[in-house]
Design an enzyme around this catalytic site. Structure first.
Site, PDB file in Angstrom:
ATOM      1  N   CYS A   2       0.825  -1.209   0.000  1.00  0.00           N
ATOM      2  CA  CYS A   2       0.000   0.000   0.000  1.00  0.00           C
ATOM      3  C   CYS A   2       0.857   1.256   0.000  1.00  0.00           C
ATOM      4  O   CYS A   2       1.916   1.311   0.615  1.00  0.00           O
ATOM      5  CB  CYS A   2      -0.873   0.039   1.237  1.00  0.00           C
ATOM      6  SG  CYS A   2      -1.917  -1.386   1.396  1.00  0.00           S
ATOM      7  N   ARG A  27       5.163   0.145  -6.068  1.00  0.00           N
ATOM      8  CA  ARG A  27       5.104  -0.666  -4.852  1.00  0.00           C
ATOM      9  C   ARG A  27       4.164  -1.861  -5.021  1.00  0.00           C
ATOM     10  O   ARG A  27       4.211  -2.799  -4.247  1.00  0.00           O
ATOM     11  CB  ARG A  27       4.630   0.184  -3.666  1.00  0.00           C
ATOM     12  CG  ARG A  27       5.569   1.323  -3.329  1.00  0.00           C
ATOM     13  CD  ARG A  27       4.905   2.305  -2.397  1.00  0.00           C
ATOM     14  NE  ARG A  27       4.714   1.784  -1.058  1.00  0.00           N
ATOM     15  CZ  ARG A  27       5.617   1.822  -0.103  1.00  0.00           C
ATOM     16  NH1 ARG A  27       6.788   2.363  -0.349  1.00  0.00           N
ATOM     17  NH2 ARG A  27       5.362   1.340   1.083  1.00  0.00           N
ATOM     18  N   TRP A  75      -2.794  -2.746  -1.620  1.00  0.00           N
ATOM     19  CA  TRP A  75      -2.376  -4.112  -1.928  1.00  0.00           C
ATOM     20  C   TRP A  75      -3.105  -4.969  -0.912  1.00  0.00           C
ATOM     21  O   TRP A  75      -2.834  -4.887   0.290  1.00  0.00           O
ATOM     22  CB  TRP A  75      -0.863  -4.218  -1.766  1.00  0.00           C
ATOM     23  CG  TRP A  75      -0.300  -5.517  -2.243  1.00  0.00           C
ATOM     24  CD1 TRP A  75       0.022  -5.868  -3.521  1.00  0.00           C
ATOM     25  CD2 TRP A  75       0.037  -6.650  -1.429  1.00  0.00           C
ATOM     26  NE1 TRP A  75       0.523  -7.139  -3.554  1.00  0.00           N
ATOM     27  CE2 TRP A  75       0.542  -7.654  -2.295  1.00  0.00           C
ATOM     28  CE3 TRP A  75      -0.047  -6.936  -0.068  1.00  0.00           C
ATOM     29  CZ2 TRP A  75       0.965  -8.899  -1.842  1.00  0.00           C
ATOM     30  CZ3 TRP A  75       0.368  -8.178   0.387  1.00  0.00           C
ATOM     31  CH2 TRP A  75       0.872  -9.146  -0.497  1.00  0.00           C
ATOM     32  N   ASN A 101      -1.646   2.157   5.683  1.00  0.00           N
ATOM     33  CA  ASN A 101      -0.707   1.166   5.153  1.00  0.00           C
ATOM     34  C   ASN A 101      -0.255   0.320   6.335  1.00  0.00           C
ATOM     35  O   ASN A 101       0.189   0.862   7.344  1.00  0.00           O
ATOM     36  CB  ASN A 101       0.477   1.921   4.518  1.00  0.00           C
ATOM     37  CG  ASN A 101       1.621   1.018   4.128  1.00  0.00           C
ATOM     38  OD1 ASN A 101       1.526  -0.199   4.209  1.00  0.00           O
ATOM     39  ND2 ASN A 101       2.717   1.624   3.699  1.00  0.00           N
ATOM     40  N   GLY A 102      -0.404  -0.999   6.225  1.00  0.00           N
ATOM     41  CA  GLY A 102       0.036  -1.867   7.318  1.00  0.00           C
ATOM     42  C   GLY A 102      -1.058  -2.845   7.694  1.00  0.00           C
ATOM     43  O   GLY A 102      -2.043  -3.007   6.982  1.00  0.00           O
ATOM     44  N   GLU A 477      17.045 -17.480  -8.625  1.00  0.00           N
ATOM     45  CA  GLU A 477      16.674 -16.118  -9.006  1.00  0.00           C
ATOM     46  C   GLU A 477      16.045 -16.099 -10.401  1.00  0.00           C
ATOM     47  O   GLU A 477      15.050 -15.410 -10.647  1.00  0.00           O
ATOM     48  CB  GLU A 477      17.924 -15.220  -8.945  1.00  0.00           C
ATOM     49  CG  GLU A 477      17.721 -13.800  -9.438  1.00  0.00           C
ATOM     50  CD  GLU A 477      16.623 -13.032  -8.717  1.00  0.00           C
ATOM     51  OE1 GLU A 477      16.123 -13.505  -7.686  1.00  0.00           O
ATOM     52  OE2 GLU A 477      16.253 -11.955  -9.217  1.00  0.00           O
ATOM     53  N   LYS A 481      12.295 -14.748 -11.303  1.00  0.00           N
ATOM     54  CA  LYS A 481      12.017 -13.702 -12.302  1.00  0.00           C
ATOM     55  C   LYS A 481      10.944 -14.176 -13.273  1.00  0.00           C
ATOM     56  O   LYS A 481      10.003 -13.457 -13.567  1.00  0.00           O
ATOM     57  CB  LYS A 481      13.277 -13.347 -13.116  1.00  0.00           C
ATOM     58  CG  LYS A 481      14.313 -12.489 -12.449  1.00  0.00           C
ATOM     59  CD  LYS A 481      13.911 -11.088 -12.154  1.00  0.00           C
ATOM     60  CE  LYS A 481      13.259 -10.915 -10.835  1.00  0.00           C
ATOM     61  NZ  LYS A 481      13.979 -10.848  -9.632  1.00  0.00           N
ATOM     62  N   GLU A 484       7.453 -14.516 -11.591  1.00  0.00           N
ATOM     63  CA  GLU A 484       6.749 -13.318 -11.121  1.00  0.00           C
ATOM     64  C   GLU A 484       6.184 -12.455 -12.244  1.00  0.00           C
ATOM     65  O   GLU A 484       5.173 -11.807 -12.042  1.00  0.00           O
ATOM     66  CB  GLU A 484       7.573 -12.497 -10.121  1.00  0.00           C
ATOM     67  CG  GLU A 484       8.886 -11.968 -10.590  1.00  0.00           C
ATOM     68  CD  GLU A 484       9.634 -11.219  -9.472  1.00  0.00           C
ATOM     69  OE1 GLU A 484      10.864 -11.236  -9.506  1.00  0.00           O
ATOM     70  OE2 GLU A 484       9.003 -10.623  -8.591  1.00  0.00           O
ATOM     71  N   HIS A 500      15.761 -36.701  -7.985  1.00  0.00           N
ATOM     72  CA  HIS A 500      15.213 -37.114  -6.682  1.00  0.00           C
ATOM     73  C   HIS A 500      13.749 -36.709  -6.521  1.00  0.00           C
ATOM     74  O   HIS A 500      13.272 -36.532  -5.407  1.00  0.00           O
ATOM     75  CB  HIS A 500      16.062 -36.532  -5.544  1.00  0.00           C
ATOM     76  CG  HIS A 500      17.458 -37.095  -5.514  1.00  0.00           C
ATOM     77  ND1 HIS A 500      17.724 -38.415  -5.270  1.00  0.00           N
ATOM     78  CD2 HIS A 500      18.663 -36.504  -5.740  1.00  0.00           C
ATOM     79  CE1 HIS A 500      19.028 -38.625  -5.330  1.00  0.00           C
ATOM     80  NE2 HIS A 500      19.623 -37.475  -5.621  1.00  0.00           N
ATOM     81  N   LYS A 595       6.261  -4.077  -4.527  1.00  0.00           N
ATOM     82  CA  LYS A 595       7.703  -3.819  -4.575  1.00  0.00           C
ATOM     83  C   LYS A 595       8.287  -3.802  -3.169  1.00  0.00           C
ATOM     84  O   LYS A 595       9.392  -4.258  -2.935  1.00  0.00           O
ATOM     85  CB  LYS A 595       7.938  -2.475  -5.260  1.00  0.00           C
ATOM     86  CG  LYS A 595       9.390  -2.091  -5.411  1.00  0.00           C
ATOM     87  CD  LYS A 595      10.023  -2.842  -6.560  1.00  0.00           C
ATOM     88  CE  LYS A 595      11.498  -2.565  -6.703  1.00  0.00           C
ATOM     89  NZ  LYS A 595      12.157  -3.661  -7.431  1.00  0.00           N
TER      90      LYS A 595
END
Ligand code: F6R
Length: 600
Positions: A2, A27, A75, A101-102, A477, A481, A484, A500, A595
């Site tokens: 947010c 964000r 968000w 926000n929170g 990584e 990428k 996402e 395995h 973000k």
């Protein structure tokens, strides 16, 4: 996550809020809203809905004389992303308007204890704050009602609240979630990030936790005071000048921020080199090296991409500096209580410096007396301020949600740190990093070729990256990428682990991409790829000149073995980018992601 913006001043407030919210879009959010005061109608107007800030801008008319407003990008945490749950929220009588926000951890208990007679129109915890203020305002002044509310809230919160009966005052509260104040002759602006203030503030202030701020308009002047939650006025914090280069936050001709940021990576390495050059060596300052005196073990804590940089950092601490190191996902460390060596130092890696999972670990380890060092891209961030020291990665503002240049910046700074700590200064980092920057540039210049590879070879909804050692960490990584921004089901697997279990998922045409930059495991990873090929997977190989064989698909200019992650990650970033473009997804703002993850 947010974003909040608030404004009281002479400018058109809706412009300040909507431009500010656009700057906070990076964000991540799924709905947004604004409340402003319309002096002609003598009332507050609210527009809010699921979707983008552009919709708020284009779908409504805003009067030129609106000078008081708050806005929000949400968000979703409590309740789905819809109009009802979008902020701003009102108290039951509509007297108080809030953006938040929170997360309020104890919101259910608070409703049970204080707000039984209240009806809630959304699923959010935010409405609880507005209603608590309303409830307490029956017996207390507004300031006291807000203070009493703060004293009851558990969790992380930054919020702005308007009393609609007072059009000259804005109230703000900050605890754990980020909130800053910007100031100019024309007014006062509040926001979750300094980016929201561009063009509207000349200077800004960082706020401490448990701050209660009252912003007032008074005969054409604007002022604010900061109090603690008991009501004592606090000294204003240090004033910072707004010194943003607007270029840094534009797309500079690229179609997406992500491509711009991928392309900036060689420049980030060179910038880091210029910032850490002492004489003709790359070094961190004695202030940092002194922290490591007597340290027997390093713990690295981070999340997501920064955690992947941390895995590489662990190898640097152990192989270069010869200091035992362990890496933890911050949210796991917080709840697993590992046995910590007494003489340990904690390295916290965070692009934003605001990740709540890391911050809760930081507070905890500080309480136990451990030394702490943050590696971050944002020197004004909470983690930079709260750790004993910090190292800047100088990557410049990263706007795309998918982190790219911050990752290579973190790895480069970890290499410089470990090399400064090594007794022998084992690596000639100046030449090795310069070489890595050139190798990065080479592959970025050939990005059209990567786009062709994507078109030909990445055709299924699943994808696997395999590698060993440092390559395996890059595979993690690379897979992050791809998943996402393309929403493909992607995994990074230690090549030897494929057989395995995960091999069961390998079928015809599934791309299996091997990263091979380490000569000592070259043949092993290739054998694992053969096993996947035998199941009709589509194989792809990313190698360096000295590990390449035959017809490897992407061959990168050689770099030092330990710095290979700086280079091997780039084709993986480009694969993700071009696949997302091909699928016509919102590359810079992937669905459901934020973000800056400011809630735990
Ligand atoms: C992925 C990504 C995230 C972040 C993670 C931690 O592209 O950006 O995985 O790395 O949320 O964020 P910071 O580094 O800001 O602590």
């Amino acid at each position: 996550m947010c974003g909040i913006v608030g404004y009281i001043g002479n400018e058109k407030a809706s412009d300040v809020i909507l431009k500010g919210l656009e700057r906070l879009e990076y964000r991540g959010y799924d709905s947004c809203g604004i409340t402003y005061y319309d002096p002609k109608q003598k009332t507050f107007i609210t527009n809010k809905d699921r979707g983008r800030v552009l919709k708020l801008l284009n779908s409504y008319k805003y009067p030129d004389d609106n000078h008081f407003a708050i806005g929000h990008t949400r968000w979703a945490t409590h309740g789905v992303a819809n109009q009802n749950n979008s902020h701003p929220h009102f108290s039951q009588s509509q007297r108080f308007v809030i953006v938040h926000n929170g997360v309020i951890d104890n919101h259910k208990e608070l409703v049970f204890k204080y707000l039984n007679n209240y009806e809630f129109v959304s699923d959010t915890d935010t409405e609880v704050i507005a209603n608590l203020v309303e409830e307490f305002s029956h017996k207390l002044s507004i300031e006291e009602a807000i203070r009493k509310t703060i004293s009851l809230l558990e969790g992380s919160f930054a919020f702005l609240i308007i009393d609609t009966e007072n059009i000259d005052t804005l109230y703000a509260v900050k605890n754990k979630s980020p909130l800053l104040i910007g100031e100019s002759k024309n007014g006062i602006v509040l926001g979750s990030d300094v980016l929201a203030f561009i063009n509207y503030a000349e200077s800004y202030y960082l706020l401490e936790d448990n701050s209660f701020i009252i912003i007032k308009r008074n005969n054409g002047d604007f002022s604010f005071k900061i109090m603690d939650t008991i009501g004592f006025e606090l000294e204003k914090p240090e004033k910072h000048k707004m010194d943003f280069v607007t270029d840094e936050i534009g797309k500079a001709g690229y179609e997406h921020y992500m491509l711009k940021e991928i392309s900036e990576q060689p420049a980030v390495i060179r910038k880091i080199m210029s910032q850490y050059m002492v004489g003709n060596e790359l070094k961190v300052s004695p202030k940092i090296t002194n922290m490591f005196e007597g340290i027997k073990k390093v713990y690295i804590l981070a999340a997501g991409t920064s955690y992947h940089a941390g895995l590489i950092g662990r190898v640097y601490f152990e192989e270069i500096a010869k200091i035992p190191a362990e890496v933890f996902i911050a949210s796991e460390f917080a709840y697993n209580e590992p046995l910590i060596e007494p003489n340990s130092l904690f390295v916290l890696i965070s692009q934003s410096g605001e990740t709540a999972d890391i911050r809760s670990c930081l507070l905890n380890v500080k309480e136990h007396g451990f030394k702490t060092l943050t590696i971050t891209n944002v020197s004004s961030s909470t983690l930079a301020r709260e750790a004993d020291n910090y190292l800047n990665i100088f990557a410049g503002t990263e706007i795309a949600v998918a982190s790219t240049k911050a990752y290579v910046g973190q790895i480069a700074v970890l290499a410089i740190l470990a090399n400064t700590l090594s007794k022998q200064h084992s690596l000639d980092l100046v030449s090795e990093m310069s070489r890595a920057a050139v190798s990065m540039e080479n592959i970025i210049d050939k990005r059209d070729y990567i786009s062709e590879v994507v078109g030909c070879s990445i055709k299924s909804h699943d994808c696997f990256y395999i590698g060993r050692g440092l390559d395996y960490f890059v595979c993690l990584e690379a897979a992050l990428k791809l998943k996402e921004i393309t929403y493909m089901n992607t995994m990074g697997i230690a090549a030897g682990e494929l057989k395995h279990g995960t091999m069961a998922l390998i079928e015809k045409d599934v791309p299996v991409i091997a990263i091979i930059s380490q000569e000592h495991i070259n043949n092993n990873t290739r054998s694992n790829l053969e096993e996947a090929k035998a199941r009709e997977a589509t194989p792809l190989i990313i190698s360096l000149e000295n590990t390449s064989k035959g017809n490897d698909d992407i061959v990168l200019m050689d770099v030092h073995r330990l710095l290979s992650p700086l280079v091997t990650v780039i084709p993986a970033q480009l694969i993700a980018y071009y696949k997302a473009v091909e699928l016509d997804y919102d590359v810079d703002k992937p669905r459901n992601l934020a973000k800056s993850a400011t809630v735990e």
